[in-house]
Design a protein around this motif. Structure first.
Motif, PDB file in Angstrom:
ATOM      1  N   THR A  21       0.900  -1.429  -0.065  1.00 32.49           N
ATOM      2  CA  THR A  21       0.087  -0.518  -0.295  1.00 32.49           C
ATOM      3  C   THR A  21       0.660   1.258   0.214  1.00 32.49           C
ATOM      4  OG1 THR A  21      -0.261   0.092   2.031  1.00 32.49           O
ATOM      5  CG2 THR A  21      -2.361  -1.025   1.522  1.00 32.49           C
ATOM      6  N   HIS A  22       1.687   1.295   0.280  1.00 33.06           N
ATOM      7  CA  HIS A  22       2.572   2.431   0.672  1.00 33.06           C
ATOM      8  C   HIS A  22       3.605   3.165  -0.937  1.00 33.06           C
ATOM      9  CE1 HIS A  22       1.594   1.891   4.916  1.00 33.06           C
ATOM     10  NE2 HIS A  22       2.009   3.446   5.274  1.00 33.06           N
ATOM     11  N   LEU A  23       3.641   2.079  -1.834  1.00 31.29           N
ATOM     12  CA  LEU A  23       4.335   2.052  -2.680  1.00 31.29           C
ATOM     13  C   LEU A  23       2.979   2.748  -3.872  1.00 31.29           C
ATOM     14  CD1 LEU A  23       5.571  -1.199  -3.947  1.00 31.29           C
ATOM     15  CD2 LEU A  23       6.391   0.966  -3.402  1.00 31.29           C
ATOM     16  N   LEU A  24       1.274   2.119  -3.275  1.00 32.26           N
ATOM     17  CA  LEU A  24       0.765   3.519  -4.158  1.00 32.26           C
ATOM     18  C   LEU A  24      -0.059   4.961  -3.616  1.00 32.26           C
ATOM     19  CD1 LEU A  24      -1.704   0.251  -3.403  1.00 32.26           C
ATOM     20  CD2 LEU A  24      -0.167   1.357  -6.091  1.00 32.26           C
ATOM     21  N   GLY A  25       0.279   5.277  -2.159  1.00 38.82           N
ATOM     22  CA  GLY A  25       0.246   6.518  -1.457  1.00 38.82           C
ATOM     23  C   GLY A  25      -0.398   5.789   0.095  1.00 38.82           C
ATOM     24  N   MET A  26      -0.514   6.947   0.925  1.00 38.26           N
ATOM     25  CA  MET A  26      -0.735   6.672   2.173  1.00 38.26           C
ATOM     26  C   MET A  26      -2.256   6.232   2.386  1.00 38.26           C
ATOM     27  SD  MET A  26       1.849   7.580   4.038  1.00 38.26           S
ATOM     28  CE  MET A  26       3.033   7.438   3.130  1.00 38.26           C
ATOM     29  N   PRO A  27      -2.223   5.262   3.883  1.00 37.40           N
ATOM     30  CA  PRO A  27      -3.660   5.033   4.555  1.00 37.40           C
ATOM     31  C   PRO A  27      -3.878   5.821   4.445  1.00 37.40           C
ATOM     32  CG  PRO A  27      -1.967   3.658   4.415  1.00 37.40           C
ATOM     33  CD  PRO A  27      -1.023   4.425   4.277  1.00 37.40           C
ATOM     34  N   ASN A  28      -5.564   6.416   4.847  1.00 38.83           N
ATOM     35  CA  ASN A  28      -5.754   6.723   5.628  1.00 38.83           C
ATOM     36  C   ASN A  28      -6.298   6.133   7.140  1.00 38.83           C
ATOM     37  OD1 ASN A  28      -6.785   8.470   3.644  1.00 38.83           O
ATOM     38  ND2 ASN A  28      -8.460   7.997   3.058  1.00 38.83           N
ATOM     39  N   HIS A  29      -6.159   6.850   8.424  1.00 41.57           N
ATOM     40  CA  HIS A  29      -7.260   6.039   9.779  1.00 41.57           C
ATOM     41  C   HIS A  29      -8.083   5.829   9.543  1.00 41.57           C
ATOM     42  CE1 HIS A  29      -7.171   5.727  14.051  1.00 41.57           C
ATOM     43  NE2 HIS A  29      -7.822   6.815  14.328  1.00 41.57           N
ATOM     44  N   ASN A  49     -23.060 -22.370   8.688  1.00 40.52           N
ATOM     45  CA  ASN A  49     -21.981 -23.193   9.084  1.00 40.52           C
ATOM     46  C   ASN A  49     -21.610 -22.764  10.455  1.00 40.52           C
ATOM     47  OD1 ASN A  49     -19.924 -24.571  10.573  1.00 40.52           O
ATOM     48  ND2 ASN A  49     -19.166 -25.856   8.046  1.00 40.52           N
ATOM     49  N   PRO A  50     -22.096 -23.338  11.631  1.00 37.82           N
ATOM     50  CA  PRO A  50     -21.432 -22.724  13.458  1.00 37.82           C
ATOM     51  C   PRO A  50     -20.553 -22.604  13.255  1.00 37.82           C
ATOM     52  CG  PRO A  50     -22.538 -25.231  13.544  1.00 37.82           C
ATOM     53  CD  PRO A  50     -22.341 -24.675  11.267  1.00 37.82           C
ATOM     54  N   ASN A  51     -19.394 -23.297  12.776  1.00 39.64           N
ATOM     55  CA  ASN A  51     -18.285 -22.900  13.145  1.00 39.64           C
ATOM     56  C   ASN A  51     -17.242 -22.257  11.854  1.00 39.64           C
ATOM     57  OD1 ASN A  51     -17.533 -24.676  15.272  1.00 39.64           O
ATOM     58  ND2 ASN A  51     -17.108 -26.802  13.340  1.00 39.64           N
ATOM     59  N   LEU A  52     -18.599 -21.644  11.421  1.00 36.56           N
ATOM     60  CA  LEU A  52     -17.733 -19.975   9.968  1.00 36.56           C
ATOM     61  C   LEU A  52     -16.241 -19.399  10.616  1.00 36.56           C
ATOM     62  CD1 LEU A  52     -17.809 -18.896   8.114  1.00 36.56           C
ATOM     63  CD2 LEU A  52     -19.349 -17.241   8.263  1.00 36.56           C
ATOM     64  N   ASN A  53     -15.373 -19.371  10.128  1.00 32.13           N
ATOM     65  CA  ASN A  53     -14.512 -18.222  10.884  1.00 32.13           C
ATOM     66  C   ASN A  53     -13.916 -17.243   9.531  1.00 32.13           C
ATOM     67  OD1 ASN A  53     -12.402 -17.182  12.041  1.00 32.13           O
ATOM     68  ND2 ASN A  53     -11.305 -18.225  12.568  1.00 32.13           N
ATOM     69  N   ARG A  54     -14.170 -16.158   8.888  1.00 30.77           N
ATOM     70  CA  ARG A  54     -13.035 -15.697   7.836  1.00 30.77           C
ATOM     71  C   ARG A  54     -12.742 -14.314   8.332  1.00 30.77           C
ATOM     72  NH1 ARG A  54     -14.919 -13.317   3.270  1.00 30.77           N
ATOM     73  NH2 ARG A  54     -15.351 -11.246   3.802  1.00 30.77           N
ATOM     74  N   GLU A  55     -11.262 -14.033   8.605  1.00 30.96           N
ATOM     75  CA  GLU A  55     -11.019 -12.951   8.497  1.00 30.96           C
ATOM     76  C   GLU A  55     -10.209 -12.167   7.523  1.00 30.96           C
ATOM     77  OE1 GLU A  55      -8.817 -12.501  12.270  1.00 30.96           O
ATOM     78  OE2 GLU A  55      -7.446 -11.025  11.398  1.00 30.96           O
ATOM     79  N   LEU A  56     -10.644 -10.947   7.764  1.00 28.69           N
ATOM     80  CA  LEU A  56     -10.086  -9.913   6.457  1.00 28.69           C
ATOM     81  C   LEU A  56      -9.166  -8.593   6.649  1.00 28.69           C
ATOM     82  CD1 LEU A  56     -13.087  -9.142   3.112  1.00 28.69           C
ATOM     83  CD2 LEU A  56     -11.021 -11.137   3.414  1.00 28.69           C
ATOM     84  N   MET A  57      -8.106  -8.628   6.264  1.00 33.34           N
ATOM     85  CA  MET A  57      -7.365  -7.008   6.579  1.00 33.34           C
ATOM     86  C   MET A  57      -8.351  -6.003   5.252  1.00 33.34           C
ATOM     87  SD  MET A  57      -3.842  -5.809   7.302  1.00 33.34           S
ATOM     88  CE  MET A  57      -3.158  -7.011   5.508  1.00 33.34           C
ATOM     89  N   ARG A  58      -8.636  -4.436   5.916  1.00 31.99           N
ATOM     90  CA  ARG A  58      -7.857  -3.616   4.592  1.00 31.99           C
ATOM     91  C   ARG A  58      -7.843  -2.268   4.997  1.00 31.99           C
ATOM     92  NH1 ARG A  58     -14.369  -1.707   7.007  1.00 31.99           N
ATOM     93  NH2 ARG A  58     -13.360  -0.286   8.873  1.00 31.99           N
ATOM     94  N   GLN A  59      -7.202  -2.339   4.019  1.00 29.20           N
ATOM     95  CA  GLN A  59      -5.961  -0.922   4.037  1.00 29.20           C
ATOM     96  C   GLN A  59      -6.787   0.096   2.660  1.00 29.20           C
ATOM     97  OE1 GLN A  59      -1.852  -0.856   3.975  1.00 29.20           O
ATOM     98  NE2 GLN A  59      -1.775  -2.527   5.193  1.00 29.20           N
ATOM     99  N   ARG A  60      -6.987   1.028   3.629  1.00 31.57           N
ATOM    100  CA  ARG A  60      -7.849   2.392   2.595  1.00 31.57           C
ATOM    101  C   ARG A  60      -6.950   3.728   2.994  1.00 31.57           C
ATOM    102  NH1 ARG A  60     -13.313   0.850   4.842  1.00 31.57           N
ATOM    103  NH2 ARG A  60     -12.704   2.424   6.630  1.00 31.57           N
ATOM    104  N   GLY A  61      -6.993   4.576   1.331  1.00 30.50           N
ATOM    105  CA  GLY A  61      -6.075   5.205   1.405  1.00 30.50           C
ATOM    106  C   GLY A  61      -6.168   6.437   0.409  1.00 30.50           C
ATOM    107  N   HIS A  62      -5.358   7.510   0.170  1.00 32.58           N
ATOM    108  CA  HIS A  62      -5.043   8.079  -1.031  1.00 32.58           C
ATOM    109  C   HIS A  62      -3.919   7.956  -1.450  1.00 32.58           C
ATOM    110  CE1 HIS A  62      -3.790  10.013   2.770  1.00 32.58           C
ATOM    111  NE2 HIS A  62      -3.084  10.734   1.966  1.00 32.58           N
ATOM    112  N   PHE A  63      -3.827   8.855  -2.899  1.00 34.11           N
ATOM    113  CA  PHE A  63      -2.895   9.055  -3.958  1.00 34.11           C
ATOM    114  C   PHE A  63      -1.861  10.028  -3.425  1.00 34.11           C
ATOM    115  CE2 PHE A  63      -5.507   7.655  -7.141  1.00 34.11           C
ATOM    116  CZ  PHE A  63      -5.257   5.759  -7.172  1.00 34.11           C
ATOM    117  N   VAL A  64      -0.613  10.077  -3.006  1.00 37.56           N
ATOM    118  CA  VAL A  64       0.189  10.499  -2.967  1.00 37.56           C
ATOM    119  C   VAL A  64       1.012  10.969  -4.200  1.00 37.56           C
ATOM    120  CG1 VAL A  64       2.403  11.376  -1.704  1.00 37.56           C
ATOM    121  CG2 VAL A  64       0.547  10.165  -0.743  1.00 37.56           C
ATOM    122  N   GLU A  65       0.891  12.253  -4.574  1.00 33.37           N
ATOM    123  CA  GLU A  65       2.073  12.618  -5.872  1.00 33.37           C
ATOM    124  C   GLU A  65       3.316  12.866  -5.659  1.00 33.37           C
ATOM    125  OE1 GLU A  65       0.153  12.546  -8.620  1.00 33.37           O
ATOM    126  OE2 GLU A  65      -1.353  12.232  -7.712  1.00 33.37           O
TER     127      GLU A  65
END
Ligand code: FE2
Length: 312
Positions: free
Chosen positions: A116-124, A296-312
């Motif tokens: 992500t830090h090659l694309l821009g900066m993540p937002n808080h 499914n009672p044992n369902l477990n799925r975890e995602l990570m997200r990062q969202r951000g803006h472009f930096v010129e």
């Protein structure tokens, strides 16, 4: 040559460090395959320099340092490559993975941060209080949005609708998946949507809707946002059904019809994403959502997200 002038053919390429192919599920997306040797080399130097998830959280400059460690393995052109894909209106998205080199979710966070830090900066991310958020979907949930409700379709939307800052790109990474059937990321490129013109070329497209976040997002401000806006003379979209507050019946019908039209579009893809893989999308002209999981009672799925803006 500017980033926008790169053609699809120039993005498809192969060298001994990485290979770029058109994604098997969509010719709007690319798949970038990095060599296992380069991934292992990256993880080794991260360890040598004592970079941890904690140090990335506490010291922002470490996030850019891990980007530089990745470029040490892959070369400076890699940075140009992924920025070319994300900025290019014809595509704007790619998948990428750790090729099974590690199963440590801390490594996943570090690797995704380097990307992500090659694309821009993540937002808080107000939900987590960090620059990234990990969230799981399980059998039972009492949350106040569809994000963690497993058995419901999470409708197509863009991120960042209710915050007062640009959200140009989005990364989602599969961290954990157990006993999960369904739950694929549903994606739609704006230019593939059959009824784009109908909804983008009406006075309501310019109406500033009020967006308010539910409590779990920890964002108390309200923002007013147009559904459609232009970047480089091309329509872009800002939309999520759950947090928009229309004032009139006509406005409510507009939002409801727009959502129904997108959900039923034949170009929506359901992306298969293995554990340890990530997808990066241009959030200005890609919509994303999630298919429902099978019970499914044992369902477990975890995602990570990062969202951000472009930096010129
Ligand atoms: Fe989202």
């Amino acid at each position: 040559m500017s980033i926008a002038e790169k053609t699809a053919q120039q993005l498809v390429q192969k060298n001994e460090l990485y290979e770029v192919t058109v994604h098997p599920q969509s010719d709007r997306l690319y798949h970038v395959k990095i060599s296992k040797t380069a991934i292992q080399g990256f993880l080794n130097t991260v360890k040598e320099k004592n970079v941890s998830v904690e140090s990335l959280e506490y010291t922002p400059y470490h996030r850019l340092i891990v980007s530089s460690l990745l470029l040490d393995q892959l070369g400076e052109d890699f940075s140009e490559l992924i920025r070319s894909i994300i900025h290019n209106r014809e595509t704007g998205g790619f998948t990428l993975g750790l090729e099974g080199v590690t199963k440590d979710t801390d490594d996943y966070v570090i690797f995704a941060t380097a990307i992500t830090h090659l694309l821009g900066m993540p937002n808080h991310d107000s939900m987590s209080g960090k620059y990234y958020a990990r969230f799981s979907v399980k059998d039972t949930d009492s949350s106040d949005s569809y994000l963690r409700q497993a058995y419901r379709l999470f409708t197509l939307h863009t991120d960042g609708t209710f915050v007062d800052e640009p959200t140009d790109w989005l990364l989602m990474m599969k961290m954990i998946e157990e006993n999960a059937v369904g739950g694929e990321s549903r994606l739609l490129h704006l230019d593939d949507w059959n009824e784009l013109d109908k909804f983008a070329n009406t006075p309501l497209a310019d109406h500033k809707f009020t967006y308010k976040a539910p409590q779990s997002k920890n964002v108390s401000q309200e923002v007013a946002r147009k559904t459609f806006f232009k970047v480089n003379d091309k329509p872009c979209i800002c939309y999520i059904d759950q947090f928009a507050y229309p004032d009139t019946i006509e406005q409510a019908h507009y939002l409801s019809d727009l959502s129904t039209s997108m959900e039923n579009d034949s170009s929506v893809i359901e992306l298969g994403l293995p554990v340890g893989d990530l997808v990066v999308l241009n959030n200005l002209f890609w919509l994303h959502g999630r298919a429902a999981f099978e019970k499914n009672p044992n369902l477990n799925r975890e995602l990570m997200r990062q969202r951000g803006h472009f930096v010129e």
